[in-house]
Write a protein that holds these residues in place. Structure first.
Motif, PDB file in Angstrom:
ATOM      1  N   LEU A  89      62.002  15.022  25.307  1.00 24.42           N
ATOM      2  CA  LEU A  89      61.931  13.575  25.529  1.00 24.42           C
ATOM      3  C   LEU A  89      63.234  12.993  26.051  1.00 24.42           C
ATOM      4  CD1 LEU A  89      60.142  11.005  25.175  1.00 24.42           C
ATOM      5  CD2 LEU A  89      61.219  10.733  22.930  1.00 24.42           C
ATOM      6  N   THR A  90      64.365  13.455  25.525  1.00 27.20           N
ATOM      7  CA  THR A  90      65.644  12.809  25.838  1.00 27.20           C
ATOM      8  C   THR A  90      66.613  13.687  26.615  1.00 27.20           C
ATOM      9  OG1 THR A  90      66.800  13.568  23.839  1.00 27.20           O
ATOM     10  CG2 THR A  90      65.443  11.590  23.639  1.00 27.20           C
ATOM     11  N   GLY A  91      66.333  14.995  26.674  1.00 26.76           N
ATOM     12  CA  GLY A  91      67.286  15.901  27.293  1.00 26.76           C
ATOM     13  C   GLY A  91      68.435  16.271  26.369  1.00 26.76           C
ATOM     14  N   MET A  92      68.377  15.822  25.114  1.00 31.81           N
ATOM     15  CA  MET A  92      69.432  16.133  24.149  1.00 31.81           C
ATOM     16  C   MET A  92      69.190  17.519  23.552  1.00 31.81           C
ATOM     17  SD  MET A  92      69.867  12.474  22.139  1.00 31.81           S
ATOM     18  CE  MET A  92      71.344  12.976  21.232  1.00 31.81           C
ATOM     19  N   ASN A  93      70.145  18.407  23.754  1.00 31.69           N
ATOM     20  CA  ASN A  93      70.042  19.780  23.242  1.00 31.69           C
ATOM     21  C   ASN A  93      70.700  19.824  21.860  1.00 31.69           C
ATOM     22  OD1 ASN A  93      69.737  22.528  22.914  1.00 31.69           O
ATOM     23  ND2 ASN A  93      71.486  23.039  24.217  1.00 31.69           N
ATOM     24  N   ILE A  94      69.934  19.461  20.842  1.00 30.73           N
ATOM     25  CA  ILE A  94      70.470  19.362  19.488  1.00 30.73           C
ATOM     26  C   ILE A  94      70.743  20.760  18.932  1.00 30.73           C
ATOM     27  CG2 ILE A  94      70.016  18.594  17.126  1.00 30.73           C
ATOM     28  CD1 ILE A  94      70.484  16.322  19.122  1.00 30.73           C
ATOM     29  N   GLN A  95      71.999  21.020  18.564  1.00 33.53           N
ATOM     30  CA  GLN A  95      72.335  22.319  17.975  1.00 33.53           C
ATOM     31  C   GLN A  95      72.583  22.208  16.478  1.00 33.53           C
ATOM     32  OE1 GLN A  95      75.235  24.667  19.995  1.00 33.53           O
ATOM     33  NE2 GLN A  95      74.007  24.840  21.846  1.00 33.53           N
ATOM     34  N   LEU A 103      66.214   9.819  -3.018  1.00 30.16           N
ATOM     35  CA  LEU A 103      64.934   9.777  -3.734  1.00 30.16           C
ATOM     36  C   LEU A 103      64.814   8.541  -4.615  1.00 30.16           C
ATOM     37  CD1 LEU A 103      64.521  13.553  -4.674  1.00 30.16           C
ATOM     38  CD2 LEU A 103      63.364  12.281  -2.842  1.00 30.16           C
ATOM     39  N   ASP A 104      65.953   8.057  -5.132  1.00 30.30           N
ATOM     40  CA  ASP A 104      65.884   6.849  -5.958  1.00 30.30           C
ATOM     41  C   ASP A 104      65.525   5.616  -5.131  1.00 30.30           C
ATOM     42  OD1 ASP A 104      68.258   7.241  -4.644  1.00 30.30           O
ATOM     43  OD2 ASP A 104      69.517   6.291  -6.165  1.00 30.30           O
ATOM     44  N   ASN A 105      65.899   5.645  -3.838  1.00 27.91           N
ATOM     45  CA  ASN A 105      65.562   4.537  -2.933  1.00 27.91           C
ATOM     46  C   ASN A 105      64.332   4.833  -2.075  1.00 27.91           C
ATOM     47  OD1 ASN A 105      67.741   3.007  -3.775  1.00 27.91           O
ATOM     48  ND2 ASN A 105      69.107   3.760  -2.169  1.00 27.91           N
ATOM     49  N   HIS A 106      63.746   6.007  -2.245  1.00 27.39           N
ATOM     50  CA  HIS A 106      62.616   6.459  -1.416  1.00 27.39           C
ATOM     51  C   HIS A 106      63.004   6.459   0.071  1.00 27.39           C
ATOM     52  CE1 HIS A 106      59.702   4.837  -4.763  1.00 27.39           C
ATOM     53  NE2 HIS A 106      60.583   5.728  -5.206  1.00 27.39           N
ATOM     54  N   SER A 107      64.234   6.887   0.346  1.00 30.80           N
ATOM     55  CA  SER A 107      64.744   6.843   1.710  1.00 30.80           C
ATOM     56  C   SER A 107      65.196   8.226   2.145  1.00 30.80           C
ATOM     57  CB  SER A 107      65.906   5.851   1.814  1.00 30.80           C
ATOM     58  OG  SER A 107      66.945   6.227   0.916  1.00 30.80           O
ATOM     59  N   GLY A 108      65.581   8.338   3.410  1.00 31.93           N
ATOM     60  CA  GLY A 108      66.063   9.613   3.923  1.00 31.93           C
ATOM     61  C   GLY A 108      66.764   9.426   5.248  1.00 31.93           C
ATOM     62  N   VAL A 109      67.489  10.455   5.676  1.00 38.20           N
ATOM     63  CA  VAL A 109      68.149  10.398   6.977  1.00 38.20           C
ATOM     64  C   VAL A 109      68.076  11.774   7.640  1.00 38.20           C
ATOM     65  CG1 VAL A 109      70.518  11.051   6.332  1.00 38.20           C
ATOM     66  CG2 VAL A 109      70.152   9.401   8.161  1.00 38.20           C
ATOM     67  N   LEU A 110      67.899  11.782   8.949  1.00 40.61           N
ATOM     68  CA  LEU A 110      67.951  12.983   9.771  1.00 40.61           C
ATOM     69  C   LEU A 110      69.048  12.758  10.802  1.00 40.61           C
ATOM     70  CD1 LEU A 110      64.115  13.346  10.599  1.00 40.61           C
ATOM     71  CD2 LEU A 110      65.306  14.069   8.517  1.00 40.61           C
ATOM     72  N   VAL A 111      69.898  13.753  11.004  1.00 36.81           N
ATOM     73  CA  VAL A 111      71.005  13.621  11.960  1.00 36.81           C
ATOM     74  C   VAL A 111      71.016  14.836  12.874  1.00 36.81           C
ATOM     75  CG1 VAL A 111      73.504  13.448  12.265  1.00 36.81           C
ATOM     76  CG2 VAL A 111      72.403  12.300  10.327  1.00 36.81           C
ATOM     77  N   GLY A 112      70.978  14.597  14.176  1.00 38.34           N
ATOM     78  CA  GLY A 112      71.104  15.662  15.160  1.00 38.34           C
ATOM     79  C   GLY A 112      72.371  15.466  15.964  1.00 38.34           C
ATOM     80  N   ILE A 113      73.048  16.578  16.291  1.00 39.77           N
ATOM     81  CA  ILE A 113      74.287  16.505  17.064  1.00 39.77           C
ATOM     82  C   ILE A 113      74.224  17.509  18.208  1.00 39.77           C
ATOM     83  CG2 ILE A 113      76.804  16.674  17.018  1.00 39.77           C
ATOM     84  CD1 ILE A 113      76.746  16.119  14.043  1.00 39.77           C
ATOM     85  N   GLU A 114      74.472  16.999  19.414  1.00 42.16           N
ATOM     86  CA  GLU A 114      74.586  17.867  20.582  1.00 42.16           C
ATOM     87  C   GLU A 114      75.928  18.596  20.541  1.00 42.16           C
ATOM     88  OE1 GLU A 114      72.663  16.137  24.473  1.00 42.16           O
ATOM     89  OE2 GLU A 114      73.929  14.612  23.553  1.00 42.16           O
ATOM     90  N   PRO A 115      76.026  19.752  21.191  1.00 38.51           N
ATOM     91  CA  PRO A 115      77.311  20.459  21.219  1.00 38.51           C
ATOM     92  C   PRO A 115      78.304  19.734  22.100  1.00 38.51           C
ATOM     93  CG  PRO A 115      75.718  21.573  22.627  1.00 38.51           C
ATOM     94  CD  PRO A 115      74.969  20.492  21.914  1.00 38.51           C
ATOM     95  N   ASP A 116      79.529  19.611  21.605  1.00 36.08           N
ATOM     96  CA  ASP A 116      80.619  19.089  22.426  1.00 36.08           C
ATOM     97  C   ASP A 116      81.927  19.478  21.758  1.00 36.08           C
ATOM     98  OD1 ASP A 116      81.065  17.036  24.837  1.00 36.08           O
ATOM     99  OD2 ASP A 116      82.684  16.845  23.376  1.00 36.08           O
ATOM    100  N   ASN A 117      82.878  19.874  22.569  1.00 36.63           N
ATOM    101  CA  ASN A 117      84.140  20.359  22.025  1.00 36.63           C
ATOM    102  C   ASN A 117      85.109  19.250  21.679  1.00 36.63           C
ATOM    103  OD1 ASN A 117      83.347  23.049  22.295  1.00 36.63           O
ATOM    104  ND2 ASN A 117      83.960  23.088  24.452  1.00 36.63           N
ATOM    105  N   ASP A 118      84.818  18.037  22.134  1.00 38.25           N
ATOM    106  CA  ASP A 118      85.756  16.940  21.897  1.00 38.25           C
ATOM    107  C   ASP A 118      84.992  15.673  21.570  1.00 38.25           C
ATOM    108  OD1 ASP A 118      87.948  15.350  21.691  1.00 38.25           O
ATOM    109  OD2 ASP A 118      88.298  15.166  23.845  1.00 38.25           O
ATOM    110  N   LEU A 119      84.492  15.591  20.323  1.00 44.86           N
ATOM    111  CA  LEU A 119      83.728  14.419  19.917  1.00 44.86           C
ATOM    112  C   LEU A 119      84.562  13.151  19.995  1.00 44.86           C
ATOM    113  CD1 LEU A 119      81.771  15.766  16.815  1.00 44.86           C
ATOM    114  CD2 LEU A 119      80.931  15.405  19.132  1.00 44.86           C
TER     115      LEU A 119
END
Length: 237
Positions: A89-95, A103-119
């Motif tokens: 969909l985005t062309g993002m190559n998530i590595q 769980l107490d807030n019934h919440s969650g998070v997902l984090v994807g990061i593309e490769p890069d040597n100099d964030l």
């Protein structure tokens, strides 16, 4: 201009719909709301009101470990499909892929990061109020649990999403536990300890001048890397 810039809202909507469907099929109930934030090389997905009826019963019986273990197993099966979808969909190559649950807030998070040597070269590494103080406090907490990170970076993805990335946090005992096959136990211990420190530290809200409504943390021990996500509410001073 990248592909994401052309129709970012539509992209965010499609990602939210896809993630919602995947989680609903896997757990029998999906999140009530999903917020997608994209600032390459990062994508952060915040889930709210995500708890299945079965999980609710387990939590009422203090079976937090069972819920965590089941979700870990399910996520391991879903992550390859999620990565493939992001690429399509985005062309993002998530590595790198991280996730955590409130769980107490019934919440969650997902984090994807593309490769890069100099964030640090990305615009999201710009300064924000309290950044240096926050890094100092994060390093102090890390030192109490394992050691001061070799590097701490943070990225204000948007006014509601602050992402902190640490590298070089494992000490020798942690590395040996992983070698002996106790990675899951180490992560559970790290998560319990660290999130307790993060949640009970009132200084963070003062530093960044915004209330924190959710805190998440996850680790990739093989990369010796960790992420922390603060979900903020800038409208509530």
């Amino acid at each position: 201009m990248g592909f994401l810039d052309k129709n970012e809202k539509q992209t965010q909507y499609e990602i939210a719909s896809h993630i919602g469907r995947l989680l609903r099929e896997a757990f029998g109930k999906g999140p009530q709301s999903i917020y997608v934030s994209i600032s390459r090389p990062f994508i952060v997905i915040y889930l709210r009101n995500f708890l299945s009826p079965t999980e609710k019963i387990l939590l009422q019986q203090d079976q937090v470990g069972s819920v965590q273990q089941t979700r870990d197993l399910v996520m391991k099966s879903l992550i390859p499909e999620i990565k493939a979808y992001f690429l399509l969909l985005t062309g993002m190559n998530i590595q790198e892929f991280y996730y955590d649950w409130g769980l107490d807030n019934h919440s969650g998070v997902l984090v994807g990061i593309e490769p890069d040597n100099d964030l640090a070269a990305f615009s999201t590494q710009e300064s924000y109020p309290g950044k240096e103080e926050l890094h100092y406090e994060i390093d102090s907490i890390s030192r109490q649990i394992q050691k001061k990170p070799d590097e701490t970076s943070s990225y204000l993805i948007n006014e509601r999403t602050l992402l902190i990335v640490r590298t070089g946090i494992l000490i020798n005992i942690g590395k040996e536990l992983i070698r002996l096959g106790f990675e899951d136990s180490l992560k559970l211990a790290e998560r319990n300890l660290e999130k307790n420190y993060l949640r009970n530290n009132n200084q963070f809200q003062k530093m960044i001048k915004a209330p924190i409504v959710d805190v998440f943390a996850d680790w990739d021990f093989h990369l010796d890397k960790s992420i922390i996500v603060f979900i903020l509410n800038p409208n509530q001073k």
